[in-house]
Design an enzyme around this catalytic site. Structure first.
Site, PDB file in Angstrom:
ATOM      1  N   ARG A 131       0.975  -1.340  -0.024  1.00  0.00           N
ATOM      2  CA  ARG A 131       0.052  -0.076  -0.058  1.00  0.00           C
ATOM      3  C   ARG A 131       0.874   1.156  -0.146  1.00  0.00           C
ATOM      4  NH1 ARG A 131      -3.849   2.254   4.978  1.00  0.00           N
ATOM      5  NH2 ARG A 131      -4.806   3.782   3.752  1.00  0.00           N
ATOM      6  N   GLY A 187       2.654   4.941   0.691  1.00  0.00           N
ATOM      7  CA  GLY A 187       2.991   5.490   1.887  1.00  0.00           C
ATOM      8  C   GLY A 187       2.067   6.637   2.284  1.00  0.00           C
ATOM      9  N   SER A 203      -0.267   9.529   2.300  1.00  0.00           N
ATOM     10  CA  SER A 203      -0.301  11.145   1.378  1.00  0.00           C
ATOM     11  C   SER A 203      -0.822  12.233   2.454  1.00  0.00           C
ATOM     12  CB  SER A 203      -1.491  10.496   0.563  1.00  0.00           C
ATOM     13  OG  SER A 203      -2.808  10.766   0.986  1.00  0.00           O
ATOM     14  N   ASN A 231      -4.176  11.829   3.475  1.00  0.00           N
ATOM     15  CA  ASN A 231      -3.994  10.720   4.603  1.00  0.00           C
ATOM     16  C   ASN A 231      -3.747  11.417   5.889  1.00  0.00           C
ATOM     17  OD1 ASN A 231      -2.522   8.045   3.091  1.00  0.00           O
ATOM     18  ND2 ASN A 231      -4.768   8.455   3.359  1.00  0.00           N
ATOM     19  N   ARG A 235       0.366   8.787  -5.909  1.00  0.00           N
ATOM     20  CA  ARG A 235       1.067   8.251  -4.732  1.00  0.00           C
ATOM     21  C   ARG A 235       1.310   7.081  -4.715  1.00  0.00           C
ATOM     22  NH1 ARG A 235      -4.438   9.075  -4.452  1.00  0.00           N
ATOM     23  NH2 ARG A 235      -5.918   7.790  -3.339  1.00  0.00           N
ATOM     24  N   GLU A 286      -7.372   3.555  -6.308  1.00  0.00           N
ATOM     25  CA  GLU A 286      -8.324   3.364  -5.132  1.00  0.00           C
ATOM     26  C   GLU A 286      -9.675   3.369  -5.301  1.00  0.00           C
ATOM     27  OE1 GLU A 286      -8.902   2.605  -2.306  1.00  0.00           O
ATOM     28  OE2 GLU A 286      -7.857   3.817  -0.845  1.00  0.00           O
ATOM     29  N   ARG A 287     -10.595   2.959  -4.433  1.00  0.00           N
ATOM     30  CA  ARG A 287     -11.990   2.957  -4.374  1.00  0.00           C
ATOM     31  C   ARG A 287     -12.425   4.370  -4.561  1.00  0.00           C
ATOM     32  NH1 ARG A 287     -15.416   1.958   1.050  1.00  0.00           N
ATOM     33  NH2 ARG A 287     -17.475   2.943   0.394  1.00  0.00           N
ATOM     34  N   LYS A 337     -13.209  13.996   6.996  1.00  0.00           N
ATOM     35  CA  LYS A 337     -14.013  12.748   7.520  1.00  0.00           C
ATOM     36  C   LYS A 337     -14.881  13.271   8.816  1.00  0.00           C
ATOM     37  CE  LYS A 337     -10.906   9.258   5.928  1.00  0.00           C
ATOM     38  NZ  LYS A 337      -9.857   8.493   6.169  1.00  0.00           N
ATOM     39  N   GLY A 371      -5.294   0.963  -0.288  1.00  0.00           N
ATOM     40  CA  GLY A 371      -6.007   0.022   0.962  1.00  0.00           C
ATOM     41  C   GLY A 371      -6.981  -0.768   0.058  1.00  0.00           C
TER      42      GLY A 371
END
Length: 207
Positions: free
Chosen positions: A10, A12, A14, A17, A62, A89-90, A100, A160
């Protein structure tokens, strides 16, 4: 024939993140920690004596940068690399770019939890994990797995959830258990496959 080796990494950490933002198909760079994690992934693989014949990654920078940094540590900067959107990614749809906590404030904690952790409920305009599996798994079966079964040592640097799609098959997870399968950033997971494509052994280089 060489060993049937498949290594998943996966990307590193970002920038998004770090900021606790939904990322999906958006394309932020790695943080300084992410660069360190990607470099360390290559160093761990090198320390264990791994070399590769071929690599796959997504069309997001990334993941590509993580792969480049790992290959640099391995001394394999000329390795053939295949990039494909199937490994992206999704797609978080309308959540992409949102913090979030802000998303929870807008839609409610329970709804956001369902979007993040259910297998088959997509966020608005985005993909569920089931949708991501439907996109990623056929690519694995037609493009990546045959290379591994031919004896190539294959490295995949992705995300992920796109990696969870592969892990679901490799580790025989159910829709319920795959949602709980955590995958650390920059931590290689090494699979040795049998001739029938099932897993002979797993080594996790996390930590």
């Amino acid at each position: 024939m060489s060993e049937r080796l498949l290594v998943l990494v996966r990307h590193g950490q970002s920038e998004w993140n770090l900021k606790n933002l939904f990322t999906g198909w958006r394309d932020p760079d790695l943080t300084a920690l992410g660069v360190e994690e990607a470099t360390r992934a290559g160093a761990r693989l090198k320390a264990e004596g791994y070399q590769f014949d071929l690599a796959f990654t997504s069309e997001l920078s990334r993941a590509q940068k993580t792969l480049d940094l790992a290959l640099n540590e391995l001394g394999q900067t000329d390795l053939p690399v295949i990039k494909d959107v199937a490994l992206n990614e999704r797609d978080y749809g309308d959540l992409s770019g949102l913090n979030k906590d802000d998303a929870r404030a807008k839609w409610g904690e329970e709804q956001v939890h369902v979007w993040r952790r259910s297998y088959d409920v997509p966020p608005p305009g985005g993909e569920s994990l089931k949708d991501t599996v439907a996109r990623t798994l056929p690519y694995y079966v037609t493009e990546i797995l045959p290379k591994v079964l031919q004896g190539n040592r294959v490295l995949v640097a992705a995300h992920g959830n796109s990696l969870r799609a592969l892990i679901m098959v490799l580790e025989k997870h159910t829709p319920e258990t795959i949602m709980k399968r955590e995958l650390a950033t920059g931590a290689p997971v090494i699979y040795r496959l049998k001739a029938d494509s099932t897993v002979e052994s797993i080594t996790d280089l996390a930590g």
